[in-house]
Design a protein around this motif. Sequence first.
Motif, short mmCIF file in Angstrom:
data_model
loop_
_atom_site.label_atom_id
_atom_site.label_comp_id
_atom_site.label_asym_id
_atom_site.label_seq_id
_atom_site.Cartn_x
_atom_site.Cartn_y
_atom_site.Cartn_z
N SER A 62 41.68 -9.30 24.47
CA SER A 62 42.07 -9.51 23.40
C SER A 62 43.09 -9.13 23.69
N ASN A 63 44.32 -9.50 21.87
CA ASN A 63 45.81 -9.32 21.94
C ASN A 63 45.16 -8.02 19.88
N ILE A 64 44.02 -8.26 19.80
CA ILE A 64 43.75 -7.23 18.89
C ILE A 64 41.87 -7.74 18.31
N ASP A 65 41.13 -6.76 17.37
CA ASP A 65 40.22 -6.85 17.04
C ASP A 65 39.79 -7.99 16.45
N SER A 66 39.12 -8.70 16.42
CA SER A 66 38.02 -9.14 15.51
C SER A 66 37.83 -9.08 14.57
N PHE A 67 37.80 -9.63 13.10
CA PHE A 67 37.07 -9.05 11.99
C PHE A 67 36.17 -8.40 11.87
N TRP A 68 35.21 -9.31 12.82
CA TRP A 68 33.74 -8.80 12.64
C TRP A 68 33.42 -7.40 13.71
N SER A 69 34.25 -6.77 14.77
CA SER A 69 34.19 -5.99 15.06
C SER A 69 35.54 -4.93 15.16
N ALA A 70 36.07 -4.96 13.58
CA ALA A 70 36.71 -4.19 12.82
C ALA A 70 36.68 -3.94 11.73
N HIS A 71 35.57 -4.69 10.54
CA HIS A 71 35.73 -4.32 8.98
C HIS A 71 34.70 -3.27 9.21
N GLU A 72 34.08 -3.09 9.73
CA GLU A 72 32.95 -1.85 9.46
C GLU A 72 34.09 -0.66 9.92
N ASP A 73 34.71 -0.03 10.80
CA ASP A 73 35.30 0.81 10.50
C ASP A 73 36.72 0.84 9.93
N HIS A 74 37.35 2.11 9.11
CA HIS A 74 38.80 1.88 8.66
C HIS A 74 39.99 2.15 9.51
N GLU A 75 40.55 2.84 10.46
CA GLU A 75 41.42 2.47 11.02
C GLU A 75 41.19 1.11 11.94
N ARG A 76 40.78 0.59 12.64
CA ARG A 76 40.64 -0.88 13.11
C ARG A 76 40.58 -1.83 12.56
N SER A 77 40.24 -1.79 10.83
CA SER A 77 40.45 -2.83 10.00
C SER A 77 41.77 -3.03 9.50
N ARG A 78 42.21 -2.02 8.64
CA ARG A 78 43.79 -1.70 8.87
C ARG A 78 45.00 -1.84 9.75
N ARG A 79 45.08 -1.95 10.90
CA ARG A 79 45.18 -2.31 12.37
C ARG A 79 45.92 -3.90 12.03
N TYR A 80 44.06 -4.52 12.13
CA TYR A 80 43.77 -5.66 11.95
C TYR A 80 44.83 -6.67 11.39
N PHE A 81 44.58 -5.89 9.92
CA PHE A 81 45.49 -6.47 8.62
C PHE A 81 46.83 -6.48 9.25
N GLU A 82 47.15 -4.92 9.28
CA GLU A 82 48.12 -4.53 9.75
C GLU A 82 49.17 -5.00 10.53
N HIS A 83 48.74 -5.32 11.46
CA HIS A 83 49.04 -6.06 12.38
C HIS A 83 48.68 -7.03 13.41
N GLY A 84 47.65 -8.30 12.51
CA GLY A 84 47.68 -9.19 13.00
C GLY A 84 48.85 -10.41 12.64
N ILE A 85 49.12 -10.38 11.24
CA ILE A 85 49.99 -10.99 11.44
C ILE A 85 51.43 -11.21 12.28
N VAL A 86 52.05 -9.69 12.43
CA VAL A 86 52.77 -9.49 13.52
C VAL A 86 52.66 -9.97 14.85
N LEU A 87 51.69 -10.45 15.35
CA LEU A 87 50.80 -11.21 16.76
C LEU A 87 51.14 -11.93 16.11
N GLN A 88 50.70 -13.01 15.42
CA GLN A 88 50.73 -14.44 15.37
C GLN A 88 52.08 -14.59 14.76
N ARG A 89 52.36 -14.27 14.55
CA ARG A 89 53.95 -13.99 14.18
C ARG A 89 55.24 -14.35 15.75
#
Length: 263
Positions: A62-89
């Motif tokens: 993938s281009n980023i972790d899914s919410f499912w794979s990231a939500h229990e890991d603080h660093e991965r969750s941070r990246r998910y929310f911070e970079h996810g919208i960037v990839l969407q753009r």
Amino acid sequence: MNVQDKLKTVETLTEDILFSLFKREYIVVRVPKFYHPQHCAAVAEKVLSDIDANAGSGIYESNIDSFWSAHEDHERSRRYFEHGIVLQRRLRQASAPFPSPIDLLRLTLDESWPGGAGLMRQSGMKAPFGISRLWREGSEGLPHQDSLNREVGADGGAIRLDDQIGVNIFLTTSDKGGEVETWDLVIGDNEYEKISDRFKGSYGYTREMLPKESVVITPEVGDLIMINTACVHAIRKITAGARLTISGFVGNAGADQPLVCWS
């Protein structure tokens, strides 16, 4: 009702179709050529450049972790929310001058659902909707369910949903294999807790546990396929080629509430 009658093919999404899918009157809805097939190849080429070998579930890239794979890991969750919208753009830019596949879907959902549709929000942050999933030759998705409520638990802090559907827009398809398979079977939370020890170490159910009859779809480029993810579903093993989808989830918290979109 024959299980094949649980598949509905439509030209466009409507309020009635969405309600029927959430209520499991249909378990799969297919919209052929939802995104123009001629646009898919150009978008796919640019999307592939964003694939991250370290992201994904281990069964797809993938281009980023899914919410499912990231939500229990603080660093991965941070990246998910911070970079996810960037990839969407970036997907939006890659699709220009046409709308991106996932923007087109979100607008369609917003127009079709009484309460509209919007991105999932958590702690003031917005989740991305529409991550890429590259399934290579030899990969498969075992029979499983997807449930945000089950994943985060009662104290997960996420919105509680009445129903959930999974969405995939196909930018490319495999040469052989990779069919979408769905069973008219819902394994409830209580039953899941009782049988979960039988498949520890695996996210999937064994096929021996499932009905013999299933709905099998061979997707085509540009197709939108929507599955009620309370129903057990799978991706058959890809034996030739690879496939690339833009994928996400849509949750229903009530007809008067916006649909909740995330990936």
